[in-house]
Design an enzyme around this catalytic site. Sequence first.
Site, short mmCIF file in Angstrom:
data_model
loop_
_atom_site.label_atom_id
_atom_site.label_comp_id
_atom_site.label_asym_id
_atom_site.label_seq_id
_atom_site.Cartn_x
_atom_site.Cartn_y
_atom_site.Cartn_z
CG ASP A 20 -2.06 0.91 1.14
OD1 ASP A 20 -2.28 1.50 0.06
OD2 ASP A 20 -2.76 1.10 2.16
N GLY A 21 0.34 2.31 -0.58
CA GLY A 21 1.02 3.61 -0.50
C GLY A 21 1.61 4.10 -1.81
CD1 TRP A 25 7.41 6.53 -2.73
CD2 TRP A 25 6.94 6.86 -4.91
NE1 TRP A 25 8.60 6.56 -3.43
CE2 TRP A 25 8.34 6.76 -4.77
CE3 TRP A 25 6.41 7.05 -6.19
CZ2 TRP A 25 9.22 6.85 -5.84
CZ3 TRP A 25 7.29 7.17 -7.26
CH2 TRP A 25 8.67 7.06 -7.08
CG HIS A 37 -0.12 1.94 -9.23
ND1 HIS A 37 -0.31 1.60 -7.92
CD2 HIS A 37 -1.23 2.65 -9.59
CE1 HIS A 37 -1.48 2.08 -7.49
NE2 HIS A 37 -2.05 2.73 -8.48
CG LEU A 131 10.25 -16.16 -3.56
CD1 LEU A 131 10.40 -16.20 -2.04
CD2 LEU A 131 10.30 -14.71 -4.05
CB SER A 196 -7.83 -4.43 2.38
OG SER A 196 -7.66 -3.22 3.06
C1 FPP Z 1 -1.90 0.19 -3.31
O1 FPP Z 1 -1.45 1.52 -3.32
C2 FPP Z 1 -1.43 -0.52 -4.46
C3 FPP Z 1 -2.22 -1.09 -5.44
C4 FPP Z 1 -3.68 -1.07 -5.40
C5 FPP Z 1 -1.64 -1.74 -6.61
C6 FPP Z 1 -0.39 -2.51 -6.36
C7 FPP Z 1 0.29 -2.68 -7.64
C8 FPP Z 1 1.63 -2.73 -7.83
C9 FPP Z 1 2.64 -2.71 -6.77
C10 FPP Z 1 2.16 -2.78 -9.19
C11 FPP Z 1 1.81 -3.94 -10.02
C12 FPP Z 1 1.98 -5.27 -9.42
C13 FPP Z 1 2.72 -6.26 -9.97
C14 FPP Z 1 2.55 -7.67 -9.49
C15 FPP Z 1 3.69 -6.00 -11.04
P1 FPP Z 1 -2.53 2.68 -3.37
O2 FPP Z 1 -2.76 3.05 -4.78
O3 FPP Z 1 -3.76 2.25 -2.62
O4 FPP Z 1 -1.79 3.81 -2.62
P2 FPP Z 1 -2.47 4.97 -1.76
O5 FPP Z 1 -3.16 4.29 -0.61
O6 FPP Z 1 -1.29 5.78 -1.33
O7 FPP Z 1 -3.39 5.72 -2.66
#
Ligand code: FPP
Length: 241
Positions: A20-21, A25, A37, A131, A196
């Site tokens: 998350d985050g 960021w 992302h 892994l 979540s």
């Molecule tokens: C949460 O941050 C993150 C997500 C909903 C998406 C996670 C995706 C990735 C790390 C990239 C793609 C994954 C792979 C497997 C390549 P948020 O958007 O909720 O952040 P915020 O809470 O700061 O808004």
Amino acid sequence: MAKKKEELKDIPVHVAVIMDGNGRWAKKRHLPRNFGHRAGAKTLEDICDDAWDLGIKYLTVYAFSTENWKRSVEEVTGIMTILRNYLTNAIERANKNNMRVRVIGERSRLDKDILAAIENLEKATENNTGLQFTIALNYGGRDDVTRAMRKLAEEVKEGKLSPEEITEEMVTAHLDTAELPDPDLLIRTSGEMRISNFMPWQISYSEFYFTDTLWPDFDKAELQKAIDYYTGRDRRFGGVK
Ligand code: FPP
């Protein structure tokens, strides 16, 4: 206070991560959310290597939840593009590192090419013994349990099973995570303290580690901190030791 040697636990076999985050960021840098992302995907590549280096055998990450479709079309499209690239490029890297990749979640809503990329990647890495990396994609814990229930109900309907015979082990064996041990440690980044809908059945006895660090900034030292937290814990599984 330092723990006595006999109080320390082995390092976790299975670590689950709610990444998350990314959005925050990006916002801090005045960038669009999808830059976050993208940075998060890069972090994930590094963390797979770090996890194996630190002795973790299973790593499962929450990449896209059943609820994430509610985000803007632009953001969903951006995440899917990142995933598409990731899944395509992962075969070479995974095979170089002997990493096996699995994907859990409900697949029918995914684009055909993403589905094909998942199947390719799973097949190409299925004999790898390093892994055991699992990506949760269009995953929801309640959805996972619901689909498991449907499969069991089918077996009852077909007369293969009676309702009284259904055990916890059978439910576990019908989940998307059937091949994985339950997570020992769940990490969530960015200061939120919520599950979540991430593997609620499987994390019943997991330790939770929350950090304020935003996912794109999470690194090997942060992972080590989470493991140190875990190894200092006294786990009782509901009983008394
Ligand atoms: C949460 O941050 C993150 C997500 C909903 C998406 C996670 C995706 C990735 C790390 C990239 C793609 C994954 C792979 C497997 C390549 P948020 O958007 O909720 O952040 P915020 O809470 O700061 O808004």
